[in-house]
Design an enzyme around this catalytic site. Sequence first.
Site, mmCIF file in Angstrom:
data_model
loop_
_atom_site.group_PDB
_atom_site.id
_atom_site.type_symbol
_atom_site.label_atom_id
_atom_site.label_comp_id
_atom_site.label_asym_id
_atom_site.label_seq_id
_atom_site.Cartn_x
_atom_site.Cartn_y
_atom_site.Cartn_z
ATOM 1 N N ASP A 10 -0.455 6.720 5.422
ATOM 2 C CA ASP A 10 -0.602 8.133 5.074
ATOM 3 C C ASP A 10 -0.561 8.198 3.552
ATOM 4 O OD1 ASP A 10 -0.681 10.963 5.279
ATOM 5 O OD2 ASP A 10 1.492 11.026 5.008
ATOM 6 N N GLU A 70 -5.469 7.650 6.941
ATOM 7 C CA GLU A 70 -5.859 9.042 7.124
ATOM 8 C C GLU A 70 -6.870 9.440 6.054
ATOM 9 O OE1 GLU A 70 -3.634 13.281 7.030
ATOM 10 O OE2 GLU A 70 -2.777 11.797 8.400
ATOM 11 N N ASP A 142 6.306 11.515 6.047
ATOM 12 C CA ASP A 142 5.250 10.596 5.603
ATOM 13 C C ASP A 142 5.182 9.353 6.490
ATOM 14 O OD1 ASP A 142 4.289 12.071 3.275
ATOM 15 O OD2 ASP A 142 6.238 11.617 2.393
#
Length: 189
Positions: A10, A70, A142
């Site tokens: 992420d 992502e 996160d």
Amino acid sequence: MNRERILGIDPGLRTTGFGVIERQGRTLRYVASGCIKSNADDALPARLATLFAGVSEVIATYQPVQTAVEIVFVNVNPQSTLLLGQARGAAISALVHGGLPVAEYTALQVKQAVVGHGKADKEQVQAMVVRLLNLPGVPGADAADALACAICHAHAGEGLGLIGHKVAGTPGGKLKQAGYRIRGGRLIG
């Protein structure tokens, strides 16, 4: 049955989350998760170097064979979007430098794969990551997002994840190659 280690990322300039899981058949097992943090007082190149080195260290420590990152979309603030894109680039560069394949998923795809709908909030994602990986506690936002990205990729061969996973040179991506179609918003085998 072979075990396959998957690293989810992420990306973020201040904090990049990572999550490592193992997939054996349909069983997922938690391996590790955490955050790589850059110093806000450092110049941008130093911060990007910190992220690159951190992702490289995670690769060396946990030896994943698959990775998922992502995809970042444009935010309200163009400067923030640019900085986030550079952080994402540093993370992807470390993955590619480590010789790993990189799959990319939108936040919508990750949320659909983990929670069941793309409008899920961070708390719902965290709760489902805890449930799917049988964790004793809730990971930070996160790290949970990175684990969710890895979970999404782990399910890439089982339907929903195929939607965002393209194969170069194949119109329609992996879905078409695997004999799937989408009709009326539904996956058809």
